[in-house]
Design a protein around this motif. Structure first.
Motif, mmCIF file in Angstrom:
data_model
loop_
_atom_site.group_PDB
_atom_site.id
_atom_site.type_symbol
_atom_site.label_atom_id
_atom_site.label_comp_id
_atom_site.label_asym_id
_atom_site.label_seq_id
_atom_site.Cartn_x
_atom_site.Cartn_y
_atom_site.Cartn_z
ATOM 1 N N ILE A 8 -2.056 10.446 -0.768
ATOM 2 C CA ILE A 8 -2.976 9.480 -0.164
ATOM 3 C C ILE A 8 -4.416 9.829 -0.539
ATOM 4 N N ARG A 9 -4.738 11.114 -0.487
ATOM 5 C CA ARG A 9 -6.087 11.555 -0.846
ATOM 6 C C ARG A 9 -6.453 11.107 -2.260
ATOM 7 N N ALA A 10 -5.497 11.219 -3.178
ATOM 8 C CA ALA A 10 -5.741 10.808 -4.559
ATOM 9 C C ALA A 10 -5.951 9.291 -4.662
ATOM 10 N N LEU A 11 -5.323 8.545 -3.752
ATOM 11 C CA LEU A 11 -5.436 7.080 -3.788
ATOM 12 C C LEU A 11 -6.724 6.549 -3.168
ATOM 13 N N VAL A 12 -7.354 7.322 -2.321
ATOM 14 C CA VAL A 12 -8.505 6.834 -1.564
ATOM 15 C C VAL A 12 -9.558 6.205 -2.469
ATOM 16 N N ASP A 13 -9.881 6.848 -3.577
ATOM 17 C CA ASP A 13 -10.890 6.309 -4.491
ATOM 18 C C ASP A 13 -10.328 5.265 -5.455
ATOM 19 N N GLU A 14 -9.132 5.519 -5.990
ATOM 20 C CA GLU A 14 -8.616 4.632 -7.028
ATOM 21 C C GLU A 14 -7.946 3.374 -6.497
ATOM 22 N N ASN A 15 -7.364 3.439 -5.286
ATOM 23 C CA ASN A 15 -6.684 2.267 -4.733
ATOM 24 C C ASN A 15 -6.753 2.323 -3.203
ATOM 25 N N PRO A 16 -7.916 1.998 -2.623
ATOM 26 C CA PRO A 16 -8.094 2.104 -1.170
ATOM 27 C C PRO A 16 -7.095 1.273 -0.365
ATOM 28 N N THR A 17 -6.712 0.110 -0.885
ATOM 29 C CA THR A 17 -5.749 -0.734 -0.163
ATOM 30 C C THR A 17 -4.404 -0.035 -0.058
ATOM 31 N N ARG A 18 -3.933 0.543 -1.157
ATOM 32 C CA ARG A 18 -2.652 1.269 -1.135
ATOM 33 C C ARG A 18 -2.769 2.507 -0.264
ATOM 34 N N ALA A 19 -3.930 3.163 -0.267
ATOM 35 C CA ALA A 19 -4.137 4.339 0.578
ATOM 36 C C ALA A 19 -4.008 3.963 2.055
ATOM 37 N N ARG A 20 -4.594 2.822 2.449
ATOM 38 C CA ARG A 20 -4.471 2.373 3.853
ATOM 39 C C ARG A 20 -3.016 2.106 4.206
ATOM 40 N N THR A 21 -2.294 1.451 3.289
ATOM 41 C CA THR A 21 -0.873 1.177 3.527
ATOM 42 C C THR A 21 -0.096 2.483 3.662
ATOM 43 N N ALA A 22 -0.388 3.450 2.813
ATOM 44 C CA ALA A 22 0.301 4.744 2.857
ATOM 45 C C ALA A 22 0.026 5.472 4.166
ATOM 46 N N ILE A 23 -1.179 5.366 4.673
ATOM 47 C CA ILE A 23 -1.496 5.996 5.966
ATOM 48 C C ILE A 23 -0.662 5.354 7.075
ATOM 49 N N THR A 24 -0.519 4.040 7.022
ATOM 50 C CA THR A 24 0.317 3.343 8.013
ATOM 51 C C THR A 24 1.767 3.794 7.899
ATOM 52 N N GLU A 25 2.289 3.917 6.678
ATOM 53 C CA GLU A 25 3.676 4.364 6.473
ATOM 54 C C GLU A 25 3.872 5.771 7.032
ATOM 55 N N LEU A 26 2.927 6.652 6.753
ATOM 56 C CA LEU A 26 3.023 8.021 7.250
ATOM 57 C C LEU A 26 2.943 8.052 8.774
ATOM 58 N N SER A 27 2.063 7.264 9.356
ATOM 59 C CA SER A 27 1.962 7.262 10.823
ATOM 60 C C SER A 27 3.233 6.698 11.464
ATOM 61 N N ASN A 28 3.868 5.713 10.825
ATOM 62 C CA ASN A 28 5.149 5.193 11.339
ATOM 63 C C ASN A 28 6.218 6.272 11.361
ATOM 64 N N ILE A 29 6.278 7.063 10.295
ATOM 65 C CA ILE A 29 7.260 8.144 10.221
ATOM 66 C C ILE A 29 6.980 9.182 11.301
ATOM 67 N N LEU A 30 5.751 9.590 11.433
ATOM 68 C CA LEU A 30 5.397 10.600 12.439
ATOM 69 C C LEU A 30 5.674 10.098 13.857
ATOM 70 N N ARG A 31 5.340 8.841 14.133
ATOM 71 C CA ARG A 31 5.595 8.264 15.453
ATOM 72 C C ARG A 31 7.094 8.263 15.755
#
Length: 177
Positions: A8-31
Motif C-alpha cells: 500500500i505504501r508503494a501505491l500511495v504515490d503511484e496509484n492513490p485510488t488503488r491505495a485507498r481501496t487496498a486500505i479498505t480491503e485490509l481493514s475489512n480483513i482485520l475487522r
C-alpha cells in the motif's frame, strides 16, 4: 499485514485510488479477524468477501505471478462456515505454495454440494513438503474447530494432488437455511 502495508505504501504515490481501496480491503480483513472469535459460524458469502479482499491484496503484491480462480455454487453462499477458516487456508496456500515458486502460480477456491455435504476446496500451485509442517498447529487447529462445531461430522484433508498442486478440502454437513 506488513506485506500489505508495504504494498500500500508503494501505491500511495503511484496509484492513490488503488491505495485507498487496498486500505479498505485490509481493514475489512482485520475487522473480520477481530470478530471471528465471537461467532461460531458466518455465511459463506461473508467469508468469501474476506477471502476476496485478502486475494486482492496478494494480487497487488504478486501481480502477474498470481492467478486466482473462483468456482462458487451460488446455492452454497448462505451455508454457515467457521469464520476465518477458508481465509486461513487461502493464506497458507499463498504462504507455503505460491510465494515459494519463482513464477508464482494459481490458487483456486471452490464451494459446492457433494454427496449431501458442503465442500470447500482450496487448490494451489506448490508441494505439500513446502509447508513447514503439514501436521502442525494450523492443520490440527482446523480439524479441532471442525470437530467442535460439527461433532465429528466434518473433515479436513490436505494432500498433494499431482507433482505441482496441493489441495485443502473441508467437508461439512449441509445446513438447512
Amino acid at each position: 499485514i506488513f506485506n500489505a502495508l508495504n504494498s500500500i505504501r508503494a501505491l500511495v504515490d503511484e496509484n492513490p485510488t488503488r491505495a485507498r481501496t487496498a486500505i479498505t480491503e485490509l481493514s475489512n480483513i482485520l475487522r473480520s479477524s477481530m470478530q471471528a472469535e465471537k461467532l461460531e459460524t458466518v455465511p459463506l458469502e461473508r467469508e468469501l468477501n474476506i477471502v476476496k479482499d485478502y486475494l486482492a491484496l496478494e494480487k497487488m503484491r504478486f501481480e502477474e505471478r498470481l492467478t486466482i480462480e473462483m468456482e462458487i455454487d451460488e446455492d452454497t453462499l448462505g451455508q454457515p462456515v467457521p469464520p476465518m477458516m477458508l481465509q486461513t487456508l487461502v493464506e497458507n496456500a499463498i504462504k507455503h505454495g505460491i510465494s515459494k515458486k519463482i513464477n508464482g502460480g494459481t490458487i483456486k477456491v471452490s464451494s459446492d454440494f457433494v454427496n449431501d455435504h458442503h465442500e470447500l476446496v482450496v487448490l494451489n500451485s506448490g508441494q505439500l513438503n513446502n509447508y513447514v509442517n503439514e501436521d502442525g498447529f494450523g492443520v490440527k487447529r482446523t480439524q479441532y474447530r471442525l470437530n467442535l462445531l460439527y461433532q465429528g461430522k466434518a473433515s479436513f484433508e490436505i494432500k498433494n494432488v499431482n507433482s505441482d498442486m496441493v489441495e485443502s478440502r473441508i467437508t461439512m454437513p449441509v445446513a438447512a437455511i
